[in-house]
Design an enzyme around this catalytic site. Sequence first.
Site, short mmCIF file in Angstrom:
data_model
loop_
_atom_site.label_atom_id
_atom_site.label_comp_id
_atom_site.label_asym_id
_atom_site.label_seq_id
_atom_site.Cartn_x
_atom_site.Cartn_y
_atom_site.Cartn_z
CG ASP A 115 66.18 -9.12 3.05
OD1 ASP A 115 66.81 -7.86 3.20
OD2 ASP A 115 64.85 -9.16 2.99
CB SER B 28 59.62 -5.65 0.19
OG SER B 28 60.36 -4.57 0.65
CG HIS C 105 64.73 -6.82 0.05
ND1 HIS C 105 63.98 -7.20 1.01
CD2 HIS C 105 64.30 -5.58 -0.44
CE1 HIS C 105 62.81 -6.57 0.93
NE2 HIS C 105 62.95 -5.80 0.28
CG ASP C 106 66.68 -7.99 -5.57
OD1 ASP C 106 66.03 -7.28 -5.17
OD2 ASP C 106 67.48 -7.71 -6.43
NE ARG D 296 65.52 0.02 -9.30
CZ ARG D 296 64.40 -0.86 -8.67
NH1 ARG D 296 63.99 -0.53 -7.89
NH2 ARG D 296 64.34 -2.14 -9.26
#
Lengths: 204, 376
Positions: free
Chosen positions: B317, B152, B350-351, B222
């Site tokens: 992602d 990232s 994305h994680d 968040r």
Amino acid sequence: MSHDEINRLAAERPDFAAIAAWIPKGATVLDLGCGDGSLLRYLKETRSVKGYGVEINDLDIVSCLVNGVNVIQNDLDSGLADFEDNAFDFVILSQTLQATRHTEALVKEMLRVGREGIVSFPNFGHWLNRAQIMAGRMPVSRTLPYQWYDTPNVHLCTLHDFEAFCRRCAVDITARSVMMGEREIKLLPNLLGNTAVYRFQSGI
Amino acid sequence: MSDSVGIVTAQCARFDTPLTFSSGAVLPRYELMYETYGELNAARSNAILICHALSGHHHVAGVYADDEKNVGWWDNMVGPGKPIDTNKFFVVGLNNLGGCHGSTGPSSIDQATGQPYGSSFPMVTVEDWVASQARLADLLGIKRFAAVIGGSLGGMQALQWSLAYPERVANVLAIASAPRLTAQNIAFNDVARNAILTDPDFHGGNYYQHGVVPTRGLRLARMLGHITYLSDDVMADKFGRELRDGKYNYGYDVEFQIESYLRYQGDKFAAYFDANTYLLMTKALDYFDPAHLSGGDLNKAFARAQADFLVVSFTTDWRFSPQRSREIVQPLLHNRRNVSYAEITSAHGHDSFLMPHPHYFDVVRAYLNNVAKECA
């Protein structure tokens, strides 16, 4: 790569030596459907090429990395959009043509990103295949090792078929090498050769 | 655990040479927290730098003697026999400048005023981070990294290394990254920042003096971020339309399990992360564009690079999609760099880059095994 390894590869895949013979030292090469990267490694060792492979299979990606060759994970049937026009001296499709879906579009893409194209494929016109069909069964052989129900080969062709296809697509064939194992076949190649290797460029 | 680097100790590097930021601001002195794992070889050729993403820090692997539950954020990737193998490599992790895990940042005390920097902390860019990381490398006696690796925002730093210090990095691994953010990605960051900036407890960034924290804003930021790091499928699998009480309550309290999860994640994050750091990190993401000084042409921007590259993306992602990774690959192909690209089939959005995934790990391991041979 040791000499033994180079010789082993050349024996296992007779089209490798035929392809290498056409590639000058230091050429830039794109190998479509590069599998585990053996051909690129062979060309790197024997011809010092700057090469990249394109492959879709996950396990082959890892094998290419183990083999130390550049590999881009991509589906050939979705085109070669990541590659610029005339980016390579040669674009190679080794033992993959018969497994592509959009074959005509791919051959055109090869000649967009490369100045010359090289393909190798199993010759469906080989007498052993003809004999098996005459006997009423789909051919299974060393070059066509699959059963009809599990084959990835959707576009098999003979030498004559491929040459007619090139004429139709305005593709100029500049060289041809037909093999039976490691032996080059000059007489009745469409009957006696089991592997065909063609070098071609755009005819327009 | 035999495959863990075990107990690790964070170290602090102090720098008294002023650092000039991209913005022109100058920080006269600063500190960087870092950790190292494995042994630097005699030739000093086996060092790997790990660059962290938005909420990361220097604690990449292992545990602390006094806190055995505090496992490093990439412990599944870094350790003896792991893809980033500490038996072969000397691995350095750091907390970036502007961070909130011990390196000098907005919550640190400015020696000039005796107060926390707050809003006076310079806007920091990926370029500035890489410049500060190079000074850390100097301090550790590392002339050239065998590899700089990041996911990232960390991937952007790894790319920047190849542009700012082409001769100081042999390999770049850019994972789930992008050469620059798209408008949509910047938009997400801006909403996150607005949540913080409009929190009444923000006080223009100087909330430390007011004894408050813009918790609500940080929590919202968040929550939004978290949604974009997961895939639609994973959320559907994990939560679906499941209700906490099994029935509708016709109110605005937590009803769906996804609400409960997001609020929990938001609260957890807001309890330890600094809002100013969050603002800086998202801005660094937005600003990064190696081509912004070369007319937008990435081919030109990457002409300086000398490293070999491995680019990795994940199918689900959508925050840093496979297409963004291909935009890294294209200029590298144009410039005839050695580059490989793997697109990992993973459900976790994305994680994914932080998750253990056998094929992903095989790809990184295969690549780094050859790097290890080169620098042995």
